[in-house]
Design a protein around this motif. Structure first.
Motif, PDB file in Angstrom:
ATOM      1  N   PRO A 152       1.321 -11.667  11.953  1.00  0.00           N
ATOM      2  CA  PRO A 152       1.761 -11.009  10.714  1.00  0.00           C
ATOM      3  C   PRO A 152       3.255 -11.150  10.414  1.00  0.00           C
ATOM      4  CG  PRO A 152       0.314  -9.587  11.987  1.00  0.00           C
ATOM      5  CD  PRO A 152       0.636 -10.743  12.860  1.00  0.00           C
ATOM      6  N   ASP A 186      -8.707 -16.618   5.295  1.00  0.00           N
ATOM      7  CA  ASP A 186      -8.839 -15.235   5.772  1.00  0.00           C
ATOM      8  C   ASP A 186      -7.919 -14.955   6.962  1.00  0.00           C
ATOM      9  OD1 ASP A 186     -10.633 -14.474   3.862  1.00  0.00           O
ATOM     10  OD2 ASP A 186     -12.420 -14.802   5.080  1.00  0.00           O
ATOM     11  N   TYR A 189      -4.065 -15.207   5.530  1.00  0.00           N
ATOM     12  CA  TYR A 189      -3.593 -14.354   4.431  1.00  0.00           C
ATOM     13  C   TYR A 189      -4.212 -12.958   4.401  1.00  0.00           C
ATOM     14  CZ  TYR A 189      -1.433 -18.639   2.937  1.00  0.00           C
ATOM     15  OH  TYR A 189      -0.655 -19.755   2.907  1.00  0.00           O
ATOM     16  N   GLU A 190      -5.319 -12.769   5.095  1.00  0.00           N
ATOM     17  CA  GLU A 190      -5.899 -11.427   5.146  1.00  0.00           C
ATOM     18  C   GLU A 190      -5.617 -10.805   6.518  1.00  0.00           C
ATOM     19  OE1 GLU A 190      -7.013 -10.014   2.397  1.00  0.00           O
ATOM     20  OE2 GLU A 190      -6.857 -11.846   1.222  1.00  0.00           O
ATOM     21  N   GLU A 191      -6.129 -11.442   7.587  1.00  0.00           N
ATOM     22  CA  GLU A 191      -5.898 -10.886   8.935  1.00  0.00           C
ATOM     23  C   GLU A 191      -4.409 -10.789   9.252  1.00  0.00           C
ATOM     24  OE1 GLU A 191      -8.048 -13.026  12.040  1.00  0.00           O
ATOM     25  OE2 GLU A 191      -9.751 -13.128  10.654  1.00  0.00           O
ATOM     26  N   ASN A 192      -3.667 -11.876   8.972  1.00  0.00           N
ATOM     27  CA  ASN A 192      -2.230 -11.877   9.287  1.00  0.00           C
ATOM     28  C   ASN A 192      -1.362 -11.446   8.101  1.00  0.00           C
ATOM     29  OD1 ASN A 192      -2.202 -12.524  12.065  1.00  0.00           O
ATOM     30  ND2 ASN A 192      -2.714 -14.649  11.572  1.00  0.00           N
ATOM     31  N   LYS A 193      -2.015 -10.925   7.091  1.00  0.00           N
ATOM     32  CA  LYS A 193      -1.362 -10.240   5.973  1.00  0.00           C
ATOM     33  C   LYS A 193      -0.385 -11.102   5.165  1.00  0.00           C
ATOM     34  CE  LYS A 193      -2.052  -5.661   7.869  1.00  0.00           C
ATOM     35  NZ  LYS A 193      -3.453  -5.736   7.521  1.00  0.00           N
ATOM     36  N   TYR A 195      -1.006 -12.644   2.343  1.00  0.00           N
ATOM     37  CA  TYR A 195      -1.090 -12.354   0.908  1.00  0.00           C
ATOM     38  C   TYR A 195      -0.314 -11.076   0.580  1.00  0.00           C
ATOM     39  CZ  TYR A 195      -2.732 -11.172  -3.698  1.00  0.00           C
ATOM     40  OH  TYR A 195      -2.743 -10.844  -5.025  1.00  0.00           O
ATOM     41  N   GLU A 196      -0.515 -10.055   1.411  1.00  0.00           N
ATOM     42  CA  GLU A 196       0.174  -8.774   1.182  1.00  0.00           C
ATOM     43  C   GLU A 196       1.687  -8.984   1.163  1.00  0.00           C
ATOM     44  OE1 GLU A 196      -1.504  -5.599   3.684  1.00  0.00           O
ATOM     45  OE2 GLU A 196       0.572  -4.895   3.912  1.00  0.00           O
ATOM     46  N   TYR A 197       2.161  -9.804   2.094  1.00  0.00           N
ATOM     47  CA  TYR A 197       3.604 -10.057   2.157  1.00  0.00           C
ATOM     48  C   TYR A 197       4.094 -10.771   0.889  1.00  0.00           C
ATOM     49  CZ  TYR A 197       8.000 -12.236   3.154  1.00  0.00           C
ATOM     50  OH  TYR A 197       9.301 -12.660   3.041  1.00  0.00           O
ATOM     51  N   LYS A 200       4.358  -8.578  -2.092  1.00  0.00           N
ATOM     52  CA  LYS A 200       5.579  -7.734  -2.042  1.00  0.00           C
ATOM     53  C   LYS A 200       6.790  -8.541  -2.518  1.00  0.00           C
ATOM     54  CE  LYS A 200       4.438  -4.398   1.497  1.00  0.00           C
ATOM     55  NZ  LYS A 200       4.217  -4.443   2.924  1.00  0.00           N
TER      56      LYS A 200
END
Ligand code: SF4
Ligand code: SF4
Length: 453
Positions: A152, A186, A189-193, A195-197, A200
């Motif tokens: 992450p 996945d 970008y999902e498990e290691n976040k 996309y979320e990063y 932001k």
């Protein structure tokens, strides 16, 4: 040999090229006597013509329809070798700066780099080339190396590194790079976040527009479009892949959802800069002064949902040729689409055999020189010298027949030709390219026999 003799009717031909269509890439060799007509050349050079642009509706900003792909800057040999003994090349900064200055002066305002281009040096180079221009006067695109996200904290580390290398405070367009499977997406970008990063960073203004570049299948594409909202998508589109790689589906899905499309590989790795002589002739008969490559760029640029078409221009002649296409840009007319459909049909009539000359199928116990036979056949395909057995036996046919038999006999010694094949099938499982060697050899055997009879 299988003949791809699809008789494309006029209506079908238009459909093949994309319904409702009104109108970047690799280094390539220009296959034409003149780069572009003197009139156009003068207009391009004296600035009379304006670069075509498309509006990104979300920002209201004008993006040049021709974008600069930063993966093929001119290079020089450093004299050093890598661990595998390959020559290490470095970007020729002086020549590349000249190209970028010329592109910028002629209205190209979209520059596309990625973490891995030029062994990681592309971002730094394009950042330096553009640093003399006001930051708001160009769009810089960069990409997150999906394959490097294994924790992450990686996305932040990679993104900061990219900003630093490029010497900028934000990216105008930022992409999740080379998405080819849901599993890889996945994980990164999902498990290691990841996309979320990135979301932001978009909220913080360090990414203005967020999208992805895509190499997967239809199901994965649908998954991506349904998973999150995207500002744009970078797709591989050209007039061969429109049907063969189902680019039509991907493009139409974006259009339906109102998502802007960027195009990569409009020349299919350079292969559409020069078709076969017969296919080239069809295009030249319509636009004698235009390069063969210009048809591929006009095809891509004629798609209405396209914001920019990327081209990795290594030489000034590539850049000038593309400028002559995109300044004075004209979408393909119906008559030109018909000609292009005929050229594609001709180009696809005889396909080259995908033999890599690895020789795993050799030796054939009956003496057949399999790779040599395929090499001779491929040479004739490239030169438009495969006689079409369904065509009238006229002088054109005779010319091709003579050229084919001469090439075949020159390149394959007697005793090693296809007539020695007994169709035993032993070679077939040996081929890593999964070629049906016995069938291909039998087809060539029949063709030669027919021509000799
Ligand atoms: S199928 Fe033909 S080419 Fe292949 S091993 Fe047998 S004889 Fe040789
Ligand atoms: S094994 Fe296949 S790819 Fe290799 S030389 Fe033979 S036919 Fe060509």
């Amino acid at each position: 040999m299988e003949q791809n003799n699809k008789n494309i009717s006029r209506r079908k031909a238009i459909k093949y090229l994309g319904l409702g269509v009104i109108a970047a890439a690799g280094g390539y060799t220009l296959a034409k006597s003149s780069l572009f007509g003197d009139k156009i050349k003068k207009e391009v050079e004296d600035g009379t013509l304006k670069m075509a642009t498309r509006t990104d509706k979300a920002t209201g900003k004008e993006v040049s329809l021709l974008g600069y792909g930063c993966m093929r800057f001119p290079t020089y040999d450093t004299g050093e070798k890598d661990q595998r003994g390959r020559a290490i090349k470095a970007i020729d900064m002086e020549q590349s700066q000249i190209l970028i200055d010329y592109a910028y002066a002629n209205g190209i305002n979209y520059y596309d780099t990625a973490y891995n281009y030029h062994g990681g040096k592309s971002g730094e180079a394009i950042g330096k080339f553009l640093s003399k221009y006001p930051r708001e006067s160009y769009f810089l695109a960069n990409k997150m190396p999906t394959w490097l996200i294994d924790s992450p904290d990686k996305p932040k580390q990679l993104f900061e590194e990219q900003l630093t290398k490029c010497g900028v405070e934000y990216f105008d367009y930022y992409l999740l790079h080379a998405l080819s499977s849901q599993e890889a997406y996945d994980k990164a970008y999902e498990e290691n976040k990841g996309y979320e990063y990135l979301l932001k960073e978009k909220e913080a203004g360090r990414i203005k527009r967020l999208g992805f570049s895509f190499h997967g299948d239809e199901a994965f594409f649908d998954y991506m479009l349904n998973k999150h909202e995207w500002d744009f998508v970078l797709l591989q589109i050209n007039y061969i892949d429109w049907k063969e790689q189902n680019a039509e589906y991907f493009y139409n899905e974006l259009e339906k959802r109102g998502i802007p499309c960027m195009i990569m590989e409009p020349l299919k790795g350079g292969s559409l800069a020069n078709l076969t002589p017969d296919a080239n002739e069809i295009l030249k008969s319509v636009n004698p002064d235009d390069s063969i490559a210009s048809w591929a760029f006009r095809y891509a640029g004629s798609l209405p949902s396209v914001l920019t078409v990327l081209s990795g221009m290594t030489k000034m002649e590539h850049l000038k040729d593309n400028l002559s296409t995109f300044k004075n840009f004209k979408p393909l007319s119906e008559q030109e689409r018909e000609a292009l459909a005929k050229a594609i049909e001709e180009f696809n009539r005889f396909k080259q055999i995908g033999c890599t000359d690895c020789k795993y199928c050799m030796p054939c116990r009956f003496g057949v020189d399999i790779p040599a036979i395929f090499a001779a056949y491929n040479k004739c395909v490239k030169e438009s010298n495969i006689p079409d057995l369904s065509a009238p036996r006229d002088s054109k046919f005779d010319k091709k027949k003579k050229a084919f038999l001469a090439t075949y006999k020159n390149m394959v010694p007697e005793g090693a030709r296809a007539d020695k094949c007994i169709d035993c099938g032993r070679c077939k499982p040996m081929c890593p390219q999964k070629l049906d060697i016995p069938k291909l050899i039998t087809d060539i055997k029949k063709l030669v026999k027919e021509l000799e009879d």
